[in-house]
Every structure is written in structure tokens, then in C-alpha cells.
Scaffold this motif. Structure first.
Motif: not given
Lengths: 113, 116
Positions: B28-57
Motif C-alpha cells: 500500500g506504499h505510495d513511493t517506489m524506486y529502482w536501484y542498480k547494484q554493480d559488481s562491487k555492491k555499490f547501490l545507486k538510485i536510478m528513479f523514484s515514483y510517488n503515486n505514479k509521478e516521477l520524482i527522482i531521475n
């Protein structure tokens, strides 16, 4: 300004010992500092988090220590167990709004018997 | 019940192909994210959506296009796959709303993408 520096990169601790992982941040606007735990083949999961109104937060064997003036925070795992072996990530963000979490580079912790 | 699920779990494909990864959350959350984790385990945000609206790119090649058909789903389409796209892609969700204090992010199990 958005970096979060984490050390060490890897850590080996004997069972029953104390594991300590350190993080430092640059952005003074950050006021939310979570730690995430990731087991191999799984997604990260929130372990414990702190906000700067306190200098320490303890949950079971896990404690976050926070030093606002030094812009540093650390995770202490007391009585470390083999089941604690995982990769740990610190992170930081601003409390309010849809601010992104900026993650540290991760620490691979191995607890040996 | 799985809180945040992703499909597929593994994806092996050739360079130049187009592929999609799907994510669903039943929290039931309003915000969703995509992260990329590379071979060195570094975790970096790619995108975030809040209630279907792009908020982080973040600075992501425009070959990556997120799509949110509703607030429980956030898919990631990748065009013209390159070797450097090989990584683990994590979907996450949180209760966070604009102007509301930061909430815990719940991560999916990840999609392991290998581009040959």
C-alpha cells in the motif's frame, strides 16, 4: 556534497566479538541515517536507523552511535554471530520530502567461529 | 506474502536487445524506486515514483525508461542493452509522501541482469 563514505570495505570478526563499521557524511542537511543489511542473493533490509536528536540508538545487539559535530555515525554489533555475516550499508538523507537515500559503499562482514 | 516482488529473478540477454523488469508491491506504499547494484555492491538510485509521478531521475542513460501504471507497480524498460548494464536491479517501496518524513524502504529480491 552528497557522498557518504563507509569503512572498512571488509571486516572479519571472531564470534562473540564486536563489529564496528563507520560512516561519514558531508551534507549537513542530512538528518536521517539508516543502516541496511544485505544477505547474499537478497535485497537490502532496514536494520536500524537514527535521527540526530539522539547520539545513540540501541536495538538488541545493534547500536548506532552518532556524532553530529564530526558528521560521523557508526554501527556496533555486539556479541557478533555467524548469522550476522552479510554486507552492511549505511545511508543518509533528509527527513522530509521525497529525498533520495545516499548509500555508503558497503562493508562485507564475516563472523568466524 | 511477498511484500515487494520482481520478475524475472534472472535475465541473460544479448547486447542490443530490449528487456523489461517488472516490480509489484502489496504494502500500500505510495513511493517506489529502482536501484542498480554493480559488481562491487555499490547501490545507486536510478528513479523514484510517488503515486505514479516521477520524482527522482538520476543521471541515467535515456535507454532506461521507468513506467508506473499504478502506484503498486513500477516497471523498468531497457533499450539497446550494453555490457555495462550487467548488474543487479532492485525495486523498493516506501510510504514516503511529499512533505512527510522519510520512511523505511522495503527492497525486492533483485533481478540479476547479465548482458553478453
Amino acid at each position: 556534497q552528497q557522498q557518504v563514505k563507509q569503512s572498512p570495505q571488509s571486516l572479519i570478526v571472531q564470534k562473540g566479538g564486536i563489529s564496528i563499521i563507520n560512516c561519514a557524511y558531508e551534507n549537513t542537511a542530512f538528518d536521517y541515517f539508516p543502516w541496511y543489511q544485505q544477505f547474499p542473493g537478497k535485497g537490502p533490509a532496514l536494520l536500524i536507523a537514527i535521527r540526530p536528536d539522539v547520539s545513540e540508538k540501541k536495538e538488541g545487539r545493534f547500536t548506532i552511535s552518532f556524532n553530529k559535530s564530526a558528521k560521523q555515525f557508526s554501527l556496533h554489533i555486539m556479541d557478533s554471530q555467524p548469522g550476522d555475516s552479510a554486507t552492511y550499508f549505511c545511508a543518509a538523507s533528509r527527513t522530509f520530502g521525497n529525498e533520495k537515500l545516499t548509500f555508503g559503499t558497503g562493508t562485507r562482514l564475516t563472523i568466524i567461529p | 506474502d511477498t511484500a515487494v516482488s520482481q520478475t524475472p529473478k534472472y535475465l541473460v540477454t544479448q547486447m542490443g536487445n530490449d528487456k523489461s523488469i517488472k516490480c509489484e508491491q502489496n504494502l500500500g506504499h505510495d513511493t517506489m524506486y529502482w536501484y542498480k547494484q554493480d559488481s562491487k555492491k555499490f547501490l545507486k538510485i536510478m528513479f523514484s515514483y510517488n503515486n505514479k509521478e516521477l520524482i527522482i531521475n538520476e543521471t541515467v542513460p535515456n535507454r532506461f525508461s521507468p513506467k508506473s501504471p499504478d502506484k503498486a507497480h513500477l516497471n523498468l524498460h531497457i533499450n539497446s542493452l550494453e555490457l555495462g548494464d550487467s548488474a543487479v536491479y532492485f525495486c523498493a517501496s516506501s510510504r514516503g509522501l511529499a512533505g512527510v518524513r522519510q520512511e523505511t524502504q522495503y527492497f525486492g529480491p533483485g533481478t540479476r541482469l547479465l548482458v553478453l
